[in-house]
Design a protein around this motif. Structure first.
Motif, PDB file in Angstrom:
ATOM      1  N   GLU A 136      -0.745  -1.803   6.321  1.00 32.47           N
ATOM      2  CA  GLU A 136       0.412  -1.097   5.762  1.00 32.47           C
ATOM      3  C   GLU A 136       0.170  -0.817   4.288  1.00 32.47           C
ATOM      4  O   GLU A 136      -0.297  -1.692   3.559  1.00 32.47           O
ATOM      5  CB  GLU A 136       1.680  -1.945   5.891  1.00 32.47           C
TER       6      GLU A 136
ATOM      7  N   LYS B 101       2.057  -0.205   0.960  1.00 32.05           N
ATOM      8  CA  LYS B 101       3.414  -0.441   0.465  1.00 32.05           C
ATOM      9  C   LYS B 101       3.725   0.327  -0.817  1.00 32.05           C
ATOM     10  O   LYS B 101       4.869   0.693  -1.072  1.00 32.05           O
ATOM     11  CB  LYS B 101       3.625  -1.938   0.205  1.00 32.05           C
ATOM     12  N   LYS B 102       2.681   0.581  -1.634  1.00 30.77           N
ATOM     13  CA  LYS B 102       2.952   1.215  -2.925  1.00 30.77           C
ATOM     14  C   LYS B 102       1.683   1.837  -3.502  1.00 30.77           C
ATOM     15  O   LYS B 102       0.586   1.295  -3.342  1.00 30.77           O
ATOM     16  CB  LYS B 102       3.497   0.169  -3.908  1.00 30.77           C
TER      17      LYS B 102
ATOM     18  N   ASP C 189       6.929   3.924  -3.904  1.00 31.25           N
ATOM     19  CA  ASP C 189       7.063   2.933  -2.834  1.00 31.25           C
ATOM     20  C   ASP C 189       6.967   3.644  -1.488  1.00 31.25           C
ATOM     21  O   ASP C 189       7.553   4.713  -1.285  1.00 31.25           O
ATOM     22  CB  ASP C 189       8.400   2.201  -2.944  1.00 31.25           C
TER      23      ASP C 189
ATOM     24  N   THR D  19      -1.178  -3.164  -0.487  1.00 36.41           N
ATOM     25  CA  THR D  19      -1.229  -3.117   0.969  1.00 36.41           C
ATOM     26  C   THR D  19      -0.851  -4.461   1.588  1.00 36.41           C
ATOM     27  O   THR D  19      -0.810  -5.490   0.898  1.00 36.41           O
ATOM     28  CB  THR D  19      -2.641  -2.743   1.467  1.00 36.41           C
TER      29      THR D  19
ATOM     30  N   GLU E  29      -0.925  -9.835   1.763  1.00 33.61           N
ATOM     31  CA  GLU E  29      -0.705  -8.861   0.693  1.00 33.61           C
ATOM     32  C   GLU E  29      -1.979  -8.737  -0.140  1.00 33.61           C
ATOM     33  O   GLU E  29      -2.460  -9.721  -0.710  1.00 33.61           O
ATOM     34  CB  GLU E  29       0.464  -9.301  -0.187  1.00 33.61           C
TER      35      GLU E  29
END
Length: 268
Positions: free
Chosen positions: A4, A6-7, A22, A80, A86
């Motif tokens: 994923e 995330k930002k 974001d 990510t 994270e």
């Protein structure tokens, strides 16, 4: 494997002095032309693949003021979550007197060499080529236009496709391996390959018919026994191969439909 993003955070990257966006499981980014939509995609691929969205090197990404490049560092950072962990990936480019130098960081402060950074990405996510292809459909479509065989090989690696295992589970596709390796169609598109095989089948049918006609003609001649025997042997050989030619043509039709469906999914 679950990844994923995330930002995305940027500094002095193209038009942005500073920008953070974001991202969520479903994020829509919209705006007028030249407002930076493509810049976000470029930065994302810059970090993960070392290339821009169009496949070129990121050599002209430093922000300019009044047409002059700024002196500050270029920063592109991606936050990510990889398999629940994270992980922050960052590239920082400093401007030197004659050239620029780029440093690579993991989780903020861990500095890595370019090779180690890329090895980490390959191990934790995928190869740069795979990331680019999964992130940008045009990458695969461009590859497909250049070389069908290369595109097939890339898909095979991504899907971990095993031809022998597939054929053992699907005997009706036993000619697939032979067809894919056929040099006469290896670099052709499915449409071109079907056309080539149809042409080959047509030629073989014509050759067989001519042989049969010659046999009939020679059978009426008293001294034609040797020629008849030779032609009958040739005709038997041609007829034995008809099932293979027909199966190859039939298989390519299925392959053409499958590739067309894949193209539609890629475009969507």
């Amino acid at each position: 494997m679950k990844v994923e993003v995330k930002k995305i955070s940027l500094e002095n990257y193209k038009k942005f002095p500073s920008k953070s966006v974001d991202l969520f499981p479903r994020t829509e980014i919209s705006g007028r032309n030249r407002e930076g939509k493509s810049t976000l995609q470029d930065a994302y691929l810059d970090v993960l693949t070392g290339k821009m969205a169009n496949g070129t090197e990121p050599t002209s990404v430093r922000r300019k003021e009044n047409g002059v490049e700024v002196e500050e560092d270029i920063v592109r950072e991606i936050e990510t979550v990889i398999n629940g962990r994270e992980i922050t990936l960052k590239k920082v480019t400093k401007k030197g007197k004659s050239s620029s130098s780029t440093s690579y960081f993991l989780n903020g402060g861990v500095k890595l060499s370019k090779a180690d950074f890329n090895d980490f990405l390959k191990e934790e996510i995928a190869s740069p080529e795979t990331i680019a292809m999964c992130s940008n459909p045009s990458v695969f479509l461009n590859m497909l236009r250049k070389s069908t065989s290369d595109a097939r090989e890339t898909l095979t690696k991504i899907c971990k496709f095993d031809m022998e295992e597939f054929i053992s589970s699907n005997p009706s596709f036993k000619l697939a391996k032979e067809i894919i390796k056929d040099k006469s169609i290896k670099n052709k598109s499915p449409e071109e390959a079907v056309k080539a095989l149809r042409s080959d089948l047509k030629e073989k049918k014509a050759e067989s018919k001519k042989t049969s006609d010659d046999i009939s003609k020679l059978s009426k001649e008293e001294d034609g026994h040797t020629s008849i025997s030779s032609m009958e042997s040739k005709n038997r050989s041609l007829m034995r191969n008809f099932p293979n030619w027909k199966n190859r043509n039939r298989f390519l039709k299925v392959q053409k439909k499958a590739m067309t469906a894949f193209h539609m999914k890629s475009v969507v």
